[in-house]
Design a protein around this motif. Structure first.
Motif, mmCIF file in Angstrom:
data_model
loop_
_atom_site.group_PDB
_atom_site.id
_atom_site.type_symbol
_atom_site.label_atom_id
_atom_site.label_comp_id
_atom_site.label_asym_id
_atom_site.label_seq_id
_atom_site.Cartn_x
_atom_site.Cartn_y
_atom_site.Cartn_z
ATOM 1 N N ALA A 131 0.827 -1.206 0.000
ATOM 2 C CA ALA A 131 0.000 0.000 0.000
ATOM 3 C C ALA A 131 0.865 1.262 0.000
ATOM 4 O O ALA A 131 0.503 2.281 -0.604
ATOM 5 N N LYS A 132 2.009 1.176 0.648
ATOM 6 C CA LYS A 132 2.906 2.337 0.715
ATOM 7 C C LYS A 132 3.640 2.558 -0.605
ATOM 8 O O LYS A 132 3.780 3.694 -1.069
ATOM 9 N N LYS A 133 4.078 1.478 -1.250
ATOM 10 C CA LYS A 133 4.872 1.599 -2.470
ATOM 11 C C LYS A 133 4.020 1.770 -3.722
ATOM 12 O O LYS A 133 4.421 2.446 -4.666
ATOM 13 N N TRP A 134 2.878 1.114 -3.766
ATOM 14 C CA TRP A 134 2.035 1.158 -4.963
ATOM 15 C C TRP A 134 0.590 1.448 -4.538
ATOM 16 O O TRP A 134 -0.295 0.597 -4.636
ATOM 17 N N CYS A 187 11.315 -6.515 3.213
ATOM 18 C CA CYS A 187 10.585 -6.026 2.034
ATOM 19 C C CYS A 187 11.372 -4.934 1.308
ATOM 20 O O CYS A 187 11.409 -4.906 0.070
ATOM 21 N N GLU A 188 11.998 -4.041 2.063
ATOM 22 C CA GLU A 188 12.779 -2.969 1.437
ATOM 23 C C GLU A 188 13.954 -3.541 0.650
ATOM 24 O O GLU A 188 14.254 -3.091 -0.458
ATOM 25 N N ASP A 189 14.628 -4.522 1.200
ATOM 26 C CA ASP A 189 15.755 -5.134 0.499
ATOM 27 C C ASP A 189 15.292 -5.796 -0.796
ATOM 28 O O ASP A 189 15.952 -5.684 -1.845
ATOM 29 N N ALA A 190 14.168 -6.502 -0.733
ATOM 30 C CA ALA A 190 13.637 -7.144 -1.936
ATOM 31 C C ALA A 190 13.200 -6.096 -2.957
ATOM 32 O O ALA A 190 13.356 -6.289 -4.179
ATOM 33 N N TYR A 191 12.657 -4.999 -2.482
ATOM 34 C CA TYR A 191 12.226 -3.901 -3.368
ATOM 35 C C TYR A 191 13.421 -3.332 -4.128
ATOM 36 O O TYR A 191 13.362 -3.081 -5.342
ATOM 37 N N ASN A 192 14.504 -3.151 -3.436
ATOM 38 C CA ASN A 192 15.717 -2.626 -4.082
ATOM 39 C C ASN A 192 16.284 -3.639 -5.076
ATOM 40 O O ASN A 192 16.793 -3.250 -6.137
ATOM 41 N N GLN A 193 16.199 -4.927 -4.734
ATOM 42 C CA GLN A 193 16.673 -5.953 -5.662
ATOM 43 C C GLN A 193 15.816 -5.985 -6.919
ATOM 44 O O GLN A 193 16.317 -6.171 -8.034
ATOM 45 N N ALA A 194 14.501 -5.796 -6.753
ATOM 46 C CA ALA A 194 13.593 -5.825 -7.903
ATOM 47 C C ALA A 194 13.887 -4.684 -8.869
ATOM 48 O O ALA A 194 13.648 -4.801 -10.076
ATOM 49 N N LYS A 195 14.410 -3.579 -8.357
ATOM 50 C CA LYS A 195 14.732 -2.447 -9.228
ATOM 51 C C LYS A 195 15.832 -2.794 -10.229
ATOM 52 O O LYS A 195 15.948 -2.141 -11.273
ATOM 53 N N GLN A 196 16.629 -3.810 -9.900
ATOM 54 C CA GLN A 196 17.731 -4.166 -10.781
ATOM 55 C C GLN A 196 17.280 -5.034 -11.956
ATOM 56 O O GLN A 196 18.029 -5.211 -12.920
ATOM 57 N N SER A 210 -1.772 3.184 -5.744
ATOM 58 C CA SER A 210 -2.857 3.254 -6.733
ATOM 59 C C SER A 210 -2.975 1.988 -7.572
ATOM 60 O O SER A 210 -3.745 1.947 -8.523
ATOM 61 N N GLU A 211 -2.216 0.961 -7.235
ATOM 62 C CA GLU A 211 -2.253 -0.301 -7.992
ATOM 63 C C GLU A 211 -3.326 -1.220 -7.429
ATOM 64 O O GLU A 211 -3.527 -1.308 -6.220
ATOM 65 N N LYS A 212 -3.982 -1.943 -8.322
ATOM 66 C CA LYS A 212 -4.877 -3.007 -7.884
ATOM 67 C C LYS A 212 -4.047 -4.200 -7.422
ATOM 68 O O LYS A 212 -3.180 -4.678 -8.158
ATOM 69 N N ARG A 213 -4.297 -4.655 -6.217
ATOM 70 C CA ARG A 213 -3.577 -5.818 -5.714
ATOM 71 C C ARG A 213 -4.501 -6.760 -4.942
ATOM 72 O O ARG A 213 -4.111 -7.834 -4.550
ATOM 73 N N PHE A 214 -5.739 -6.333 -4.691
ATOM 74 C CA PHE A 214 -6.732 -7.157 -3.996
ATOM 75 C C PHE A 214 -6.157 -7.694 -2.686
ATOM 76 O O PHE A 214 -6.002 -8.892 -2.490
ATOM 77 N N GLY A 215 -5.826 -6.737 -1.824
ATOM 78 C CA GLY A 215 -5.164 -7.064 -0.570
ATOM 79 C C GLY A 215 -6.057 -7.751 0.452
ATOM 80 O O GLY A 215 -7.274 -7.847 0.304
ATOM 81 N N GLN A 260 10.719 -11.191 -6.951
ATOM 82 C CA GLN A 260 9.959 -11.613 -8.132
ATOM 83 C C GLN A 260 8.536 -11.068 -8.075
ATOM 84 O O GLN A 260 7.953 -10.707 -9.106
ATOM 85 N N LEU A 261 7.963 -10.997 -6.880
ATOM 86 C CA LEU A 261 6.627 -10.414 -6.730
ATOM 87 C C LEU A 261 6.655 -8.919 -7.038
ATOM 88 O O LEU A 261 5.804 -8.401 -7.772
ATOM 89 N N PHE A 262 7.626 -8.219 -6.495
ATOM 90 C CA PHE A 262 7.680 -6.773 -6.675
ATOM 91 C C PHE A 262 7.973 -6.399 -8.124
ATOM 92 O O PHE A 262 7.557 -5.350 -8.602
ATOM 93 N N THR A 263 8.703 -7.276 -8.836
ATOM 94 C CA THR A 263 8.990 -7.017 -10.247
ATOM 95 C C THR A 263 7.711 -6.941 -11.064
ATOM 96 O O THR A 263 7.646 -6.224 -12.071
#
Length: 1103
Positions: free
Chosen positions: A359-362, A655-664, A364-369, A418-421
């Protein structure tokens, strides 16, 4: 003597009023009786047994007793003492103790007498009144009422919203009154506090709002009702406390709960401390045999009316009912250790933390939380932990989109990067169109840290069509059990997640449930978990279902249903443990209904206040379950506030570490989301090399003879005389080296079985065949369940053969077979429609899984759909398999003709989404079925199959067309006189399927065999450009026509016409020959049918 007669006369009479309790006292086992001292006259005729020596004996005993009471037996002493003390007639006799064992369902009357509370005891010789017996029976009825209806009063809704309609009861009453109103004195103005009776938290006549906009109420007046009319109280679940929002949504009717009170018998406050023996059907006492009524009621309310509501009394097995009672009724059964509580808190923190991070990072995205039902993640993990302890090694899961990303992350442990990608909008590096992130599946093998055992977890990919994945999961589970040899489902199990609206509303749920106990479809128990948001998109439950609960469909298969409040994590965990143990013990379905709410709208950008304003006002005031549970554990001293914060911070850093990895990442990979990997299948294979489909003649002969013979070494196996004729005819064909349709199919199956390929044929009536042509299962005519399947006994080392009649279901069964087919590529899985016309009942499975499954989810399937098809005057629902629909969904481009190459056929097959064929010969059927396994990849096969051709004398093939070195022919050329002199051929008719035999006969009858050539397309899609090009070039002077039996807007015409145009490059034209356009697939008139056929054939013969 007169006194003795009086005593015996009194003891032999029951009294003036023989009520039920008095009737029980007639039983001479352990009954305390007294006698009236009034002296009554009794004649000798009335008491014949007092004549002679017996009367003298009684007189002697009496005189001895008068002299010394100790001189007679204690029983005579008690008898004479009771009689002289004024006992009523019939109650003076006290029998000695009975040493004989009691019969089933019998207990001594002494066991019904309370041990305290000021009531008389048998030992004192005091009289027993009926109230004791009636009270005991009433206590048993109360216990059963709690067991049967306690769920109606359970506080399982974290919001306190009650969404049930009350057509008969126009108000809400406290829980205990709903269950026990027949047994207590509830006055009109009377209220009972926790200390005075059952621990009720509110007044007896507390009213709830009748709508979301206000409240109403009035003081009801008591109304008497007969005992016969008890069904209203049995249906008390209509007013259960299941709503976490405490909003009531029911209609105020004229009646009120007072009208269902039964006034003939009630307990009073004075009875609350009396002790009652507990029946064998309850376990609330643990080791105690008797309890005070107050304690009985308190324990029952804790078990059945707290945060867990249980529906199980409809189950028709006493063993299973008692099993549930043992795990739900003992006091403190939900109590957990501090370590268990900390584990729940940690898992809940991860569940909530994941949603908060997204919710913090995306935002406005649909994710059906999962917000509002975060407890789902700990619940699933608890089910998996317990199941793993009990021996399960592989779990296949299906679920809708809500909470899917959280399940992938925290249950399956899918790598977070992989999820964040998936949120990054990157291009894919592999083939396929892909799917939205909340539809994707996965497959993970990992160590379960709680049980220290390896576990395989698969989440099946699914479309937005809610519940469509249910039968697919069941088929995949069944297949994995089959290949593992797990015949009891101890190693492999399925978990299905549902939404409340879909679980009640989607018919495929019912179809899937009904497969649960069928021999060829059972998965030996599924755990169903309902994430009950109490709303479907914008629709209230009162408008979306007619049943009280969304889970009522599970009652049809005797599945216990556990309703649990999502705001009580420990209650949820206990229910999950019990559900997993139930499945492991009884191998039957079970339902966990987690009553929760949806904190956001249908998705994160949806505004729910438009349609549920009061509900969402309540939701916004409701604390999240993580906060509620953390505060509770802090107060209990289990954790500190710093520890709670530390757990949250650690997961956020992950989660933050995975988020940074997904950016690559620069690309996404669809293969990372494959839910059914085929280990080793593609490795080392030439992707464009196909194995041969021909078979040595020796194999054909062996299979043919076995298939044409009765069971070997079983002379006593009596076969129907009609089948003996069929077997004889088959044997004659084998001897003549020919096959018909049924024999060719059997040889295809048998040859694959010989090669170690499992074959499974499923569908309605497939064992015999809709048209009585197959007869794969022979039935003994005199012995029930004695059957013989020749194809299962061809070779000692063959693969297993499964042929099974299904339930009368297309949607559920086809979905099941799709799931079965994706599990192992080395199997031929076929589903046959009873008539091809009925495949549209399963259209969702065809559209969402079979046609597009590989493109969306990189998931191949080699499933075969056998579709009986043909215009034979049988009416609009028994004529067309809607060939045009399958062709329309074929993904090949009509304007592009692939370049010719040696591997043209296999390359076309590799690039297509499925194969559509309408074969006209048994040899073509033989080869195309075997080709499904010979390909180095898997594609679905949609096969139009015949009806009248099954017995057509010309629809036969020679062994020469199936022997070693032969292959499937996509196009069958003209082989008659027209092919001998092609330059003089004036018309070439292209066709497919059974219409060929109509054209053949008409051409022969009119003597046009040299003028008209007929070319058959055995495979329609992918379109055989290369072979058709060769055939067209043979006949340079002929006009081209496409002949079909279907109407012009149906059948193959709309598919083949643009492709012929591409092939001919506008140098020639192809015209249409067939029925005119129509709305209905076929006429219902035989005369109209014949007229249409005549017109078709007349037009075909025009040169």
């Amino acid at each position: 003597m007169h006194r003795a007669r009086v005593v015996l006369q009194a003891s032999s009479k029951i009294g003036n009023s023989e009520r039920f309790a008095s009737w029980l006292i007639k039983n001479p086992q352990a009954v305390a009786m007294t006698i009236n001292a009034n002296r009554l006259k009794s004649s000798t005729a009335a008491e014949p047994f007092l004549n002679g020596s017996s009367s003298a004996y009684v007189e002697t005993m009496y005189n001895n007793w008068l002299t010394d009471p100790n001189s007679v037996h204690a029983s005579w002493d008690a008898f004479f003492r009771n009689a002289t003390n004024g006992a009523q007639p019939g109650v003076a006799y006290t029998p000695p103790p009975n040493l004989a064992p009691y019969a089933k369902n019998e207990v001594p009357l002494t066991s019904l007498i309370p041990a305290s509370g000021g009531m008389p005891s048998i030992a004192s010789g005091s009289p027993i009144n009926e109230k004791i017996i009636d009270d005991h029976l009433a206590v048993q009825a109360i216990i059963r009422s709690y067991q049967a209806r306690g769920h109606l009063a359970a506080d399982v809704d974290p919001l306190g919203i009650t969404t049930a309609n009350l057509p008969q009861l126009g108000m809400r009453a406290p829980s205990s009154e709903l269950i026990m109103r027949k047994y207590f004195n509830f006055g009109t103005q009377h209220t009972l506090s926790r200390h005075s009776l059952l621990g009720w938290k509110q007044s007896l006549l507390t009213w709830m709002p009748t709508s979301a906009t206000g409240t109403v109420g009035y003081e009801p007046s008591p109304t008497k009702r007969s005992l016969d009319n008890t069904c209203d109280s049995i249906r008390g679940h209509h007013i259960a406390k299941l709503d976490p929002l405490e909003i009531a949504n029911f209609n105020t009717a004229e009646k009120n709960p007072r009208e269902v009170i039964y006034n003939s018998y009630r307990f009073d406050e004075a009875d609350m401390d009396r002790v009652f023996k507990l029946p064998s059907t309850t376990f609330i006492g643990e080791k105690e045999k008797a309890l005070p009524l107050r304690e009985i009621l308190n324990r029952l309310e804790q078990a059945y009316c707290n945060n867990i509501g249980i529906e199980f009394m409809f189950i028709n097995s006493l063993e299973q009912c008692n099993w549930i009672r043992q795990r739900m009724e003992p006091p403190n059964v939900t109590k957990m250790s501090n370590d268990q509580k900390r584990l729940i808190l940690a898992r809940l923190s991860r569940s909530a933390g994941f949603e908060n991070f997204l919710a913090k990072k995306w935002s406005s995205e649909k994710r059906f939380g999962l917000e509002g039902c975060e407890i789902l993640i700990p619940a699933m993990k608890q089910v998996i932990d317990t199941s793993t302890k009990l021996g399960v090694e592989s779990i296949i899961m299906g679920m809708p989109h809500r909470g899917r990303l959280n399940v992938l992350a925290n249950v399956c442990r899918k790598p977070l990067h992989q999820l964040f990608t998936q949120f990054a909008g990157l291009e894919a590096e592999d083939d396929g169109s892909g799917d939205v992130k909340y539809h994707l599946g996965t497959y993970i093998e990992r160590l379960n840290r709680v049980t220290n055992k390896n576990i395989r977890l698969a989440v099946c990919a699914n479309p937005s069509h809610l519940e469509a994945v249910d039968p697919v999961v069941q088929g995949k589970t069944r297949a994995e059990q089959f290949y593992r040899g797990d015949n009891e489902g101890k190693k492999v199990m399925s978990i299905l997640l549902h939404g409340d609206a879909a679980f009640a509303g989607q018919g495929v749920v019912f179809e899937t449930m009904h497969l649960s106990d069928l021999p060829a479809y059972t998965t030996h128990g599924t755990i169903h978990i309902v994430a009950n948001n109490q709303i479907g998109f914008t629709t209230d439950p009162r408008h979306s279902r007619s049943s009280a609960y969304c889970t009522d469909v599970a009652r049809v298969v005797n599945a216990p249903i556990f309703h649990v409040n999502s705001d009580n994590p420990e209650a949820v965990m206990h229910v999950c443990n019990v559900a997993a143990e139930w499945r492991a013990t009884f191998h039957k379905d079970v339902v966990i209904d987690i009553v929760s709410y949806r904190r956001n709208g249908h998705n994160e950008v949806d505004e729910p206040m438009f349609t549920q304003p009061l509900m969402y006002q309540k939701i916004r005031k409701t604390k999240p379950v993580l906060e509620i549970y953390a505060d509770r554990l802090i107060k209990e001293g289990v954790v500190t506030a710093e520890e709670v914060k530390d757990v949250k911070d650690k997961y956020e850093k992950i989660c933050e570490d995975a988020y940074n990895q997904a950016k690559q990442e620069t690309h996404i990979k669809y293969k990372d989301w494959l839910d059914s990997p085929w280990s080793g299948f593609f490795e080392g294979k030439d992707p464009l090399k196909m194995s041969p489909t021909g078979v040595v003649e020796e194999t054909l002969v062996h299979i043919g003879k076995r298939f044409s013979s009765p069971p070997p070494n079983a002379a006593e196996f009596e076969i129907h005389k009609g089948l003996l004729r069929i077997l004889k005819a088959r044997m004659e064909m084998v001897e003549k080296r020919t096959v018909d349709w049924a024999l060719a199919e059997a040889m295809a199956f048998g040859s694959l079985l010989k090669e170690g390929i499992h074959v499974r044929l499923s569908g309605e009536d497939v064992e015999r065949g809709t048209f009585s042509h197959r007869h794969h299962v022979l039935h003994h005519q005199k012995v029930d369940k004695a059957t013989y399947c020749a194809l299962a006994h061809l070779y000692p080392d063959q693969a297993p053969y499964t042929v099974c009649n299904s339930s009368l279901s297309e949607y559920g069964v086809l979905g099941f077979e799709v799931g079965y087919s994706v599990t192992n590529p080395n199997a031929l899985v076929l589903w046959e429609a009873q008539f091809g016309d009925f495949n549209n009942v399963a259209q969702c499975i065809i559209d969402q899984f079979i046609s597009s499954g590989q493109a969306k989810w990189v998931r191949q399937s080699g499933i075969v759909l056998l579709q009986p098809h043909g215009m034979e005057g049988m009416g609009p629902e028994h004529s067309s398999a809607r060939l045009e629909r399958f062709l329309q969904m074929s993904a090949d481009d009509p304007d592009y003709m692939p370049p010719e190459s040696p591997d043209y056929e296999v390359r076309q097959l590799h690039d297509c989404n499925w194969i559509v064929a309408n074969c006209s010969t048994p040899a073509s059927l033989f080869h195309i079925l075997r080709r499904q396994i010979a390909l180095p990849f898997r594609k679905p096969l949609i096969l139009m199959t015949p009806k009248s051709l099954l017995r057509h004398p010309e629809c036969k093939s020679s062994f020469d067309e199936m022997a070693e070195g032969t292959t499937f022919k996509r196009v069958l050329p003209e082989e008659g006189p027209a092919s001998e002199n092609p330059d003089k051929v004036r018309k070439v008719a292209f066709c497919s399927g059974r219409v060929y035999y109509d054209l053949l006969k008409e051409r022969r009858d009119r003597g046009l065999e040299k003028d008209i050539a007929i070319v058959r397309l055995e495979q329609i899609s992918p379109f055989p450009y290369d072979q058709l090009k060769s055939e067209i070039s043979k006949y340079p002077n002929a006009q081209l026509v496409w002949s079909q039996e279907e109407h012009k807007n149906m059948g193959s015409w709309s598919y083949v016409e643009p492709r012929f145009r591409t092939l001919l490059r506008n140098q020639k034209q192809i015209s249409y020959n067939g029925r005119a356009t129509a709305a209905s697939p076929a006429t219902g008139s035989k005369a109209a049918h014949n007229k249409e056929l005549k017109n078709l054939l007349d037009e075909f013969c025009v040169l």
